[in-house]
Write a protein that holds these residues in place. Structure first.
Motif, PDB file in Angstrom:
ATOM      1  N   LYS A 262      17.545  -0.328  -7.416  1.00 53.64           N
ATOM      2  CA  LYS A 262      17.683   1.126  -7.228  1.00 53.64           C
ATOM      3  C   LYS A 262      17.802   1.461  -5.739  1.00 53.64           C
ATOM      4  N   VAL A 263      17.059   0.743  -4.887  1.00 57.08           N
ATOM      5  CA  VAL A 263      17.155   0.951  -3.445  1.00 57.08           C
ATOM      6  C   VAL A 263      18.525   0.500  -2.933  1.00 57.08           C
ATOM      7  N   ALA A 264      19.037  -0.593  -3.480  1.00 58.79           N
ATOM      8  CA  ALA A 264      20.362  -1.080  -3.074  1.00 58.79           C
ATOM      9  C   ALA A 264      21.437  -0.049  -3.407  1.00 58.79           C
ATOM     10  N   ALA A 265      21.271   0.624  -4.534  1.00 61.52           N
ATOM     11  CA  ALA A 265      22.261   1.608  -4.981  1.00 61.52           C
ATOM     12  C   ALA A 265      22.110   2.944  -4.255  1.00 61.52           C
ATOM     13  N   ASP A 266      20.881   3.253  -3.825  1.00 58.82           N
ATOM     14  CA  ASP A 266      20.603   4.546  -3.191  1.00 58.82           C
ATOM     15  C   ASP A 266      19.598   4.354  -2.062  1.00 58.82           C
ATOM     16  N   PRO A 267      20.062   4.361  -0.794  1.00 53.67           N
ATOM     17  CA  PRO A 267      19.158   4.122   0.338  1.00 53.67           C
ATOM     18  C   PRO A 267      18.075   5.178   0.491  1.00 53.67           C
ATOM     19  N   ASN A 268      18.182   6.280  -0.249  1.00 52.86           N
ATOM     20  CA  ASN A 268      17.153   7.334  -0.206  1.00 52.86           C
ATOM     21  C   ASN A 268      16.299   7.346  -1.469  1.00 52.86           C
ATOM     22  N   PHE A 269      16.329   6.245  -2.219  1.00 45.43           N
ATOM     23  CA  PHE A 269      15.619   6.228  -3.506  1.00 45.43           C
ATOM     24  C   PHE A 269      14.119   6.416  -3.323  1.00 45.43           C
ATOM     25  N   THR A 270      13.539   7.264  -4.176  1.00 47.50           N
ATOM     26  CA  THR A 270      12.090   7.488  -4.234  1.00 47.50           C
ATOM     27  C   THR A 270      11.651   7.359  -5.682  1.00 47.50           C
ATOM     28  N   SER A 271      10.491   6.760  -5.894  1.00 44.14           N
ATOM     29  CA  SER A 271       9.985   6.553  -7.256  1.00 44.14           C
ATOM     30  C   SER A 271       9.815   7.876  -7.993  1.00 44.14           C
ATOM     31  N   ILE A 272       9.937   7.790  -9.299  1.00 49.46           N
ATOM     32  CA  ILE A 272       9.722   8.930 -10.179  1.00 49.46           C
ATOM     33  C   ILE A 272       8.339   9.535  -9.915  1.00 49.46           C
ATOM     34  N   ALA A 273       8.244  10.859 -10.043  1.00 50.14           N
ATOM     35  CA  ALA A 273       6.969  11.543  -9.785  1.00 50.14           C
ATOM     36  C   ALA A 273       5.968  11.255 -10.900  1.00 50.14           C
ATOM     37  N   LEU A 274       4.700  11.202 -10.519  1.00 52.79           N
ATOM     38  CA  LEU A 274       3.614  11.014 -11.494  1.00 52.79           C
ATOM     39  C   LEU A 274       3.117  12.379 -11.965  1.00 52.79           C
ATOM     40  N   PRO A 275       2.540  12.483 -13.153  1.00 43.38           N
ATOM     41  CA  PRO A 275       2.379  11.412 -14.146  1.00 43.38           C
ATOM     42  C   PRO A 275       3.671  11.145 -14.909  1.00 43.38           C
ATOM     43  N   VAL A 276       3.747   9.954 -15.507  1.00 46.14           N
ATOM     44  CA  VAL A 276       4.901   9.598 -16.343  1.00 46.14           C
ATOM     45  C   VAL A 276       4.444   9.458 -17.787  1.00 46.14           C
ATOM     46  N   SER A 277       5.398   9.515 -18.683  1.00 49.35           N
ATOM     47  CA  SER A 277       5.079   9.408 -20.111  1.00 49.35           C
ATOM     48  C   SER A 277       4.813   7.962 -20.503  1.00 49.35           C
ATOM     49  N   ARG A 278       4.100   7.799 -21.582  1.00 56.58           N
ATOM     50  CA  ARG A 278       3.904   6.465 -22.154  1.00 56.58           C
ATOM     51  C   ARG A 278       5.251   5.841 -22.518  1.00 56.58           C
TER      52      ARG A 278
ATOM     53  N   GLY B  49       0.798  -1.218   0.000  1.00 55.07           N
ATOM     54  CA  GLY B  49       0.000   0.000   0.000  1.00 55.07           C
ATOM     55  C   GLY B  49       0.832   1.270   0.000  1.00 55.07           C
ATOM     56  N   LYS B  50       1.030   1.829  -1.179  1.00 56.10           N
ATOM     57  CA  LYS B  50       1.723   3.126  -1.349  1.00 56.10           C
ATOM     58  C   LYS B  50       3.162   3.098  -0.853  1.00 56.10           C
ATOM     59  N   ILE B  51       3.850   1.986  -1.082  1.00 55.32           N
ATOM     60  CA  ILE B  51       5.280   1.922  -0.731  1.00 55.32           C
ATOM     61  C   ILE B  51       6.054   2.377  -1.971  1.00 55.32           C
ATOM     62  N   MET B  52       6.383   3.664  -1.994  1.00 51.17           N
ATOM     63  CA  MET B  52       6.974   4.278  -3.194  1.00 51.17           C
ATOM     64  C   MET B  52       8.420   4.689  -2.991  1.00 51.17           C
ATOM     65  N   SER B  53       8.972   4.421  -1.803  1.00 48.34           N
ATOM     66  CA  SER B  53      10.344   4.848  -1.513  1.00 48.34           C
ATOM     67  C   SER B  53      11.045   3.825  -0.634  1.00 48.34           C
ATOM     68  N   ALA B  54      12.376   3.900  -0.640  1.00 47.76           N
ATOM     69  CA  ALA B  54      13.183   3.043   0.226  1.00 47.76           C
ATOM     70  C   ALA B  54      12.847   3.302   1.691  1.00 47.76           C
ATOM     71  N   GLN B  55      12.638   4.572   2.027  1.00 49.74           N
ATOM     72  CA  GLN B  55      12.350   4.952   3.404  1.00 49.74           C
ATOM     73  C   GLN B  55      11.055   4.302   3.896  1.00 49.74           C
ATOM     74  N   THR B  56      10.006   4.371   3.088  1.00 51.67           N
ATOM     75  CA  THR B  56       8.731   3.762   3.487  1.00 51.67           C
ATOM     76  C   THR B  56       8.880   2.252   3.638  1.00 51.67           C
TER      77      THR B  56
ATOM     78  N   ALA C 138       5.196   1.235  -7.634  1.00 51.86           N
ATOM     79  CA  ALA C 138       6.626   1.556  -7.787  1.00 51.86           C
ATOM     80  C   ALA C 138       7.326   0.543  -8.694  1.00 51.86           C
ATOM     81  N   ALA C 139       6.792  -0.696  -8.750  1.00 50.37           N
ATOM     82  CA  ALA C 139       7.372  -1.712  -9.632  1.00 50.37           C
ATOM     83  C   ALA C 139       6.926  -1.531 -11.082  1.00 50.37           C
ATOM     84  N   ILE C 140       5.756  -0.905 -11.262  1.00 49.41           N
ATOM     85  CA  ILE C 140       5.337  -0.554 -12.620  1.00 49.41           C
ATOM     86  C   ILE C 140       6.262   0.536 -13.161  1.00 49.41           C
ATOM     87  N   LEU C 141       6.598   1.471 -12.285  1.00 48.16           N
ATOM     88  CA  LEU C 141       7.433   2.613 -12.676  1.00 48.16           C
ATOM     89  C   LEU C 141       8.909   2.244 -12.801  1.00 48.16           C
TER      90      LEU C 141
END
Length: 363
Positions: free
Chosen positions: A318-334, A284-291, A308-311
């Protein structure tokens, strides 16, 4: 209790996860009309396995033809599905991920125009035009869930998850308002949960001893009562017949909807239960490493990643490489979604989600 998202997680049965990231079962509408696997769905799922998910789960795969919930849904109700499922299981496992099929039946949520007949439900439902299942049909439904698990095992999957959430057929049985049956599958909470226990027992009896079995539950909405679902979760974990419980919370930080339970998180009502050897996951809305880390800190054993896995097919990497990783902001392009190996049907499906896909500027 660890907050290390990259600590391995063992299950009582079957292979463990190399990390705490499970791909949530995601509707994607891109398989063939007969339920056979498409290349688009194959590419979408295997790309997530390659992206580092500890367990890669299929979308909800229907166990009866009349249980289809959406167009382009993967099927697991016939042996004609075996070649595609076998190919998929092998590729997921080759990428170092545990492979699981989610077993599903939409019940009254099966669109009549899709299945060509009235949908079925534990009890007659006027709003959806659903008819009540006969006792023999309930018994057949149990058998078809079990047979689908046996089929998934034959295809080479490590395990299955029973979809008991989101208002689909098992959820409908669990509901005290939707399920008005007067036979052994209705009435008390124990009777309404009987179908689920019989499916679990059937899979355990007929699949190999190291076949992994999970269960997804919704704790609220869909005419459910939180206290009943909490008690059911406790009973199922105490029995130890499943290996993991997947709680679909909509938002891991939210409070319950029911007034009597407010004042703490919905998640906390499940993390406080005695889980025995069963692993507990949350979605449920887990979009970042922190969450994700906060979920483990608050008592979950693993997290399920959906949007976040769709994105990001490689969200774990990405979380392994950056402990502060957050998913790209919406909306995203096709184009972004296509590059993440969503096929055209899946991109269109996501386009129906408000604010997910960028819309062309008005001319």
């Amino acid at each position: 209790m660890t907050t290390d998202l990259f600590a391995p997680l063992a299950f009582t049965r079957g292979p463990g996860m190399k990390n705490r990231f499970m791909l949530a079962p995601l509707t994607n509408t891109q398989s063939h009309a007969d339920g056979t696997l498409s290349d688009d769905e194959f590419r979408w799922l295997t790309y997530r396995a390659e992206g580092g998910f500890g367990l890669t789960m299929t979308c909800a795969a229907h166990v009866q033809r009349q249980g289809q919930g959406f167009p382009g849904q993967l099927g697991v109700f016939g042996d004609e599905h075996l070649p595609g499922l076998t190919r998929l299981a092998a590729a997921i496992k080759a990428a170092g991920s545990v492979a699981a099929v989610q077993l599903h039946h939409a019940g009254m949520r099966s669109p009549k125009e899709l299945i060509g007949e009235a949908p079925v439900c534990p009890s007659e439902d006027e709003a959806t035009g659903s008819r009540a299942l006969t006792l023999a049909e309930v018994e057949q439904l149990v058998e078809d869930f079990v047979a689908a698990a046996v089929r998934a095992e034959k295809a080479g999957f490590d395990g299955v998850e029973i979809h008991g959430a989101h208002g689909y057929i098992i959820c409908q049985f669990l509901s005290p308002t939707i399920n008005r049956r007067t036979d052994r599958y209705g009435g008390s909470p124990e009777n309404r949960a009987r179908i689920l226990h019989e499916i679990i027992d059937g899979i355990r009896a007929r699949c190999r001893p190291d076949f992994t079995l999970g269960l997804r539950l919704s704790p609220e909405r869909f005419d459910l009562e939180l206290a009943e679902i909490r008690d059911l979760a406790q009973a199922v974990m105490a029995q130890g017949k499943i290996d993991y419980l997947d709680m679909s919370l909509w938002d891991v930080a939210k409070e319950p909807n029911e007034e009597a339970f407010k004042g703490r998180t919905l998640m906390s009502y499940f993390t406080e239960l005695d889980r025995g050897n069963v692993r507990l996951g949350v979605a449920g809305k887990i979009m970042s490493a922190q969450t994700a880390r906060e979920c483990l800190a608050n008592g979950a054993d693993y997290v399920l990643i959906g949007r976040a896995a769709i994105l990001h097919h490689d969200f774990p990497q990405k979380v392994a490489a950056d402990p502060n990783f957050t998913s790209i902001a919406l909306p995203v392009s096709r184009e972004h979604l296509t590059a993440e190996r969503l096929g055209p049907a899946f991109v269109e499906y996501m386009n129906n989600w408000k604010g997910f896909v960028a819309q062309p500027a008005a001319v």
